[in-house]
Design a protein around this motif. Structure first.
Motif, PDB file in Angstrom:
ATOM      1  N   ASP A  77       0.874  -1.173   0.000  1.00  0.00           N
ATOM      2  CA  ASP A  77       0.000   0.000   0.000  1.00  0.00           C
ATOM      3  C   ASP A  77       0.914   1.227   0.000  1.00  0.00           C
ATOM      4  N   VAL A  78       0.699   2.166  -0.941  1.00  0.00           N
ATOM      5  CA  VAL A  78       1.605   3.315  -1.064  1.00  0.00           C
ATOM      6  C   VAL A  78       0.930   4.654  -0.758  1.00  0.00           C
ATOM      7  N   ILE A  79      -0.213   4.650  -0.077  1.00  0.00           N
ATOM      8  CA  ILE A  79      -0.897   5.897   0.263  1.00  0.00           C
ATOM      9  C   ILE A  79       0.056   6.791   1.060  1.00  0.00           C
ATOM     10  N   LYS A 140      -5.541   4.035  -3.626  1.00  0.00           N
ATOM     11  CA  LYS A 140      -6.992   4.171  -3.700  1.00  0.00           C
ATOM     12  C   LYS A 140      -7.405   4.040  -5.164  1.00  0.00           C
ATOM     13  N   SER A 141      -8.701   3.990  -5.431  1.00  0.00           N
ATOM     14  CA  SER A 141      -9.131   3.955  -6.827  1.00  0.00           C
ATOM     15  C   SER A 141      -8.824   5.302  -7.469  1.00  0.00           C
ATOM     16  N   ASP A 142      -8.581   5.266  -8.773  1.00  0.00           N
ATOM     17  CA  ASP A 142      -8.219   6.477  -9.506  1.00  0.00           C
ATOM     18  C   ASP A 142      -7.104   7.241  -8.801  1.00  0.00           C
ATOM     19  N   CYS A 143      -6.036   6.533  -8.501  1.00  0.00           N
ATOM     20  CA  CYS A 143      -4.892   7.114  -7.797  1.00  0.00           C
ATOM     21  C   CYS A 143      -3.610   6.746  -8.538  1.00  0.00           C
ATOM     22  N   TRP A 144      -2.893   7.761  -8.976  1.00  0.00           N
ATOM     23  CA  TRP A 144      -1.666   7.549  -9.737  1.00  0.00           C
ATOM     24  C   TRP A 144      -0.485   7.132  -8.870  1.00  0.00           C
ATOM     25  N   LEU A 145      -0.607   7.223  -7.546  1.00  0.00           N
ATOM     26  CA  LEU A 145       0.517   6.848  -6.685  1.00  0.00           C
ATOM     27  C   LEU A 145       0.899   5.382  -6.889  1.00  0.00           C
ATOM     28  N   SER A 146      -0.099   4.509  -6.936  1.00  0.00           N
ATOM     29  CA  SER A 146       0.202   3.089  -7.135  1.00  0.00           C
ATOM     30  C   SER A 146       0.712   2.839  -8.553  1.00  0.00           C
ATOM     31  N   TRP A 147       0.196   3.568  -9.528  1.00  0.00           N
ATOM     32  CA  TRP A 147       0.668   3.447 -10.911  1.00  0.00           C
ATOM     33  C   TRP A 147       2.154   3.794 -10.975  1.00  0.00           C
ATOM     34  N   ASN A 148       2.539   4.907 -10.339  1.00  0.00           N
ATOM     35  CA  ASN A 148       3.949   5.306 -10.300  1.00  0.00           C
ATOM     36  C   ASN A 148       4.807   4.271  -9.586  1.00  0.00           C
ATOM     37  N   ALA A 149       4.326   3.756  -8.448  1.00  0.00           N
ATOM     38  CA  ALA A 149       5.109   2.787  -7.673  1.00  0.00           C
ATOM     39  C   ALA A 149       5.315   1.495  -8.459  1.00  0.00           C
ATOM     40  N   GLY A 167      -7.917  -0.308  -5.450  1.00  0.00           N
ATOM     41  CA  GLY A 167      -7.361   0.148  -4.187  1.00  0.00           C
ATOM     42  C   GLY A 167      -8.203  -0.143  -2.959  1.00  0.00           C
ATOM     43  N   VAL A 168      -7.811   0.513  -1.849  1.00  0.00           N
ATOM     44  CA  VAL A 168      -8.451   0.228  -0.563  1.00  0.00           C
ATOM     45  C   VAL A 168      -9.941   0.594  -0.566  1.00  0.00           C
ATOM     46  N   ASP A 169     -10.304   1.629  -1.301  1.00  0.00           N
ATOM     47  CA  ASP A 169     -11.729   1.977  -1.298  1.00  0.00           C
ATOM     48  C   ASP A 169     -12.539   0.973  -2.109  1.00  0.00           C
ATOM     49  N   GLY A 170     -11.966   0.422  -3.173  1.00  0.00           N
ATOM     50  CA  GLY A 170     -12.645  -0.632  -3.927  1.00  0.00           C
ATOM     51  C   GLY A 170     -12.843  -1.880  -3.079  1.00  0.00           C
ATOM     52  N   TRP A 171     -11.820  -2.212  -2.287  1.00  0.00           N
ATOM     53  CA  TRP A 171     -11.875  -3.368  -1.389  1.00  0.00           C
ATOM     54  C   TRP A 171     -12.944  -3.150  -0.316  1.00  0.00           C
ATOM     55  N   ALA A 172     -12.937  -1.966   0.286  1.00  0.00           N
ATOM     56  CA  ALA A 172     -13.916  -1.640   1.330  1.00  0.00           C
ATOM     57  C   ALA A 172     -15.340  -1.617   0.767  1.00  0.00           C
ATOM     58  N   ALA A 174     -16.526  -3.335  -1.542  1.00  0.00           N
ATOM     59  CA  ALA A 174     -16.968  -4.707  -1.790  1.00  0.00           C
ATOM     60  C   ALA A 174     -17.291  -5.433  -0.485  1.00  0.00           C
ATOM     61  N   GLY A 175     -17.129  -4.757   0.644  1.00  0.00           N
ATOM     62  CA  GLY A 175     -17.445  -5.363   1.941  1.00  0.00           C
ATOM     63  C   GLY A 175     -16.426  -6.389   2.389  1.00  0.00           C
ATOM     64  N   LEU A 176     -15.224  -6.315   1.867  1.00  0.00           N
ATOM     65  CA  LEU A 176     -14.186  -7.291   2.206  1.00  0.00           C
ATOM     66  C   LEU A 176     -13.443  -6.880   3.471  1.00  0.00           C
ATOM     67  N   PRO A 177     -12.869  -7.849   4.186  1.00  0.00           N
ATOM     68  CA  PRO A 177     -12.216  -7.524   5.458  1.00  0.00           C
ATOM     69  C   PRO A 177     -11.004  -6.608   5.273  1.00  0.00           C
ATOM     70  N   MET A 178     -10.877  -5.690   6.231  1.00  0.00           N
ATOM     71  CA  MET A 178      -9.747  -4.763   6.237  1.00  0.00           C
ATOM     72  C   MET A 178      -9.178  -4.743   7.646  1.00  0.00           C
ATOM     73  N   GLN A 179      -7.959  -4.220   7.759  1.00  0.00           N
ATOM     74  CA  GLN A 179      -7.365  -4.091   9.083  1.00  0.00           C
ATOM     75  C   GLN A 179      -6.534  -2.818   9.152  1.00  0.00           C
ATOM     76  N   PRO A 180      -6.388  -2.254  10.355  1.00  0.00           N
ATOM     77  CA  PRO A 180      -5.507  -1.105  10.493  1.00  0.00           C
ATOM     78  C   PRO A 180      -4.056  -1.548  10.280  1.00  0.00           C
ATOM     79  N   ILE A 181      -3.296  -0.728   9.565  1.00  0.00           N
ATOM     80  CA  ILE A 181      -1.874  -1.040   9.383  1.00  0.00           C
ATOM     81  C   ILE A 181      -1.060   0.199   9.722  1.00  0.00           C
ATOM     82  N   ARG A 182       0.192  -0.035  10.064  1.00  0.00           N
ATOM     83  CA  ARG A 182       1.105   1.051  10.390  1.00  0.00           C
ATOM     84  C   ARG A 182       2.203   1.095   9.331  1.00  0.00           C
ATOM     85  N   PRO A 183       2.712   2.272   9.043  1.00  0.00           N
ATOM     86  CA  PRO A 183       3.756   2.382   8.023  1.00  0.00           C
ATOM     87  C   PRO A 183       5.079   1.775   8.487  1.00  0.00           C
ATOM     88  N   VAL A 184       5.832   1.268   7.534  1.00  0.00           N
ATOM     89  CA  VAL A 184       7.176   0.759   7.826  1.00  0.00           C
ATOM     90  C   VAL A 184       8.081   1.965   8.037  1.00  0.00           C
TER      91      VAL A 184
END
Length: 196
Positions: A77-79, A140-149, A167-172, A174-184
């Motif tokens: 995830d590159v947000i 996220k959807s319609d986000c060039w950050l992931s395209w660049n990465a 992206g994460v909003d498409g996943w959410a 769709a009602g799919l499970p998500m979890q909080p994550i912390r950056p590396v």
């Protein structure tokens, strides 16, 4: 390069004549959105193309299937997240796919060497130093950050890349499970900080 590709697309759509095999330049308004080496540098949240350089695009259903088929899939995830004084300034939780690893600030079009190395070195470590290991990138959807990465990882030699365009909003959505994550946490110091 980007100007040439878009110019060729205009020619294939019938813009221009057969007697003029000249590549059309990007209009000034579009030219400002890309760097000379083809990275999106402005308006990251805007419609994205169907494909990313060096990767297979996957839908939400495709991402679900990929996670089932490839349990060792590395999901990045590159947000963006502001980084100052050697720490990320996170004021609210970020939720992502359950197996995702958050490498913020690595999808910008103009990237300092420290952030480039942060992306590539972490991706290599997650892929057990195997550039053929499957890696999926999202924001996220319609986000060039992931395209660049994805483009950046492809240029770093990763050969089994997937772009989860929804992206994460498409996943959410769709009602799919998500979890909080912390950056590396980066291993460099704040003089190479990032704005959000």
């Amino acid at each position: 390069m980007v100007r040439q590709l878009i110019g060729l697309a205009f020619l294939s759509l019938g813009v221009g004549t057969a007697a003029e095999p000249v590549v059309s330049p990007l209009p000034d308004s579009q030219e400002a959105f890309f760097s000379d080496d083809g990275y999106r540098i402005d308006r990251y949240r805007s419609p994205t193309p169907a494909k990313a350089v060096g990767a297979e695009t996957v839908s939400t259903e495709g991402m679900q299937a990929l996670l089932e088929k490839e349990p060792a899939l590395v999901v990045i995830d590159v947000i963006n997240l502001e980084y100052r004084a050697d720490r990320f300034l996170q004021t609210e939780p970020h939720r992502s796919l359950p197996s995702a690893v958050w490498l913020p600030n690595t999808g910008r079009g103009r990237l300092e060497d420290a952030w480039h190395d942060y992306l590539v070195q972490n991706a290599l470590a997650l892929a057990r130093h195997n550039r053929n290991h499957p890696v999926a990138v999202l924001c996220k959807s319609d986000c060039w950050l992931s395209w660049n990465a994805v483009k950046r990882l492809s240029e770093a030699g990763f050969r089994n890349l997937y772009w989860y365009k929804d992206g994460v909003d498409g996943w959410a959505n769709a009602g799919l499970p998500m979890q909080p994550i912390r950056p590396v946490k980066p291993r460099f110091h704040s003089e190479q900080s990032s704005d959000s």
